[in-house]
Design an enzyme around this catalytic site. Structure first.
Site, short mmCIF file in Angstrom:
data_model
loop_
_atom_site.label_atom_id
_atom_site.label_comp_id
_atom_site.label_asym_id
_atom_site.label_seq_id
_atom_site.Cartn_x
_atom_site.Cartn_y
_atom_site.Cartn_z
N ASN A 134 8.08 2.01 5.33
CA ASN A 134 9.01 0.95 5.45
C ASN A 134 10.25 1.29 4.51
O ASN A 134 11.45 0.75 5.32
CB ASN A 134 8.49 -0.32 4.96
CG ASN A 134 7.70 -1.14 6.02
OD1 ASN A 134 8.15 -1.53 6.96
ND2 ASN A 134 6.59 -1.07 5.70
N VAL B 223 1.29 4.30 1.70
CA VAL B 223 1.84 4.99 3.07
C VAL B 223 2.76 3.77 3.44
O VAL B 223 3.78 4.22 4.05
CB VAL B 223 0.77 5.27 3.75
CG1 VAL B 223 1.14 5.95 5.22
CG2 VAL B 223 -0.17 6.58 3.38
N CYS B 224 2.33 2.53 3.63
CA CYS B 224 3.16 1.27 4.23
C CYS B 224 4.37 1.17 3.34
O CYS B 224 5.51 1.02 3.93
CB CYS B 224 2.44 0.02 4.20
SG CYS B 224 0.82 0.12 5.21
N SER B 225 4.49 1.42 2.02
CA SER B 225 5.94 1.55 1.49
C SER B 225 6.59 2.36 1.55
O SER B 225 7.89 2.22 1.88
CB SER B 225 5.31 1.33 -0.02
OG SER B 225 4.51 0.38 -0.54
N SER C 5 1.06 -1.11 -0.03
CA SER C 5 0.19 -0.08 -0.14
C SER C 5 0.71 1.42 -0.12
O SER C 5 2.11 0.98 0.31
CB SER C 5 -0.77 -0.12 1.12
OG SER C 5 -0.36 0.26 2.23
#
Length: 152
Positions: free
Chosen positions: A50, A45-47, A43
């Site tokens: 991280n 934002v998660c990418s 997704s």
């Protein structure tokens, strides 16, 4: 009841992208831990979060801080996500039973089938030092999270 600073962090063992499995209590007395619960691999934002964590960790406490990313994705999804984004810290699969660890931490969202975007700073003594929550579409300040984990 939500976990609060001062509470003992619930122990767990989950399949991981680095090594075979990760057990939280293995870090007790050795490193502070930044548990980063996030909704889903790949997704937007998660990418970003991280990738930022991977870039900042070497200069913001890799010797003192162990980052553990946790989502309900499968280990296979985590491995592909880590490879695509150059993630070197363990991503943990809270996949089966789905969200069981997130539930222990009070961050599983059963109506959505994902974990809330929440970070827990766990000290070397196994106690929660800080809980940092963010709305699902809002990225956390990764530099601040790493600073908090290093200072614990």
């Amino acid at each position: 009841m939500a976990l609060q600073p001062g509470d003992t962090a619930p122990d767990f063992t989950l399949p991981a992208t680095v090594g075979d499995k990760v057990t939280l209590s293995d870090y007790r007395g050795k490193k502070n831990v930044l548990l980063m619960f996030y909704p889903l691999d790949f997704s937007p934002v998660c990418s970003v979060e991280n990738r930022e964590c991977t870039e900042m960790l070497p200069t913001k406490g890799a010797d003192d801080v162990q980052v553990l990313g946790i989502s309900v994705d499968s280990l296979w999804s985590h491995k592909a996500f880590a490879a695509q984004n150059g993630i070197t810290y363990p991503l943990l699969a809270d996949f089966h039973p789905k969200g069981a660890v997130a539930e222990k931490y009070g961050v599983y969202l059963p109506e959505k089938g994902i974990s809330a975007r929440t970070a827990f700073v766990v000290g070397k003594d196994g106690r929660i030092r800080d809980v940092i929550a963010s709305d699902i579409p809002v990225a956390r300040n990764i530099g601040q999270l790493l600073d908090k984990a290093r200072a614990s």
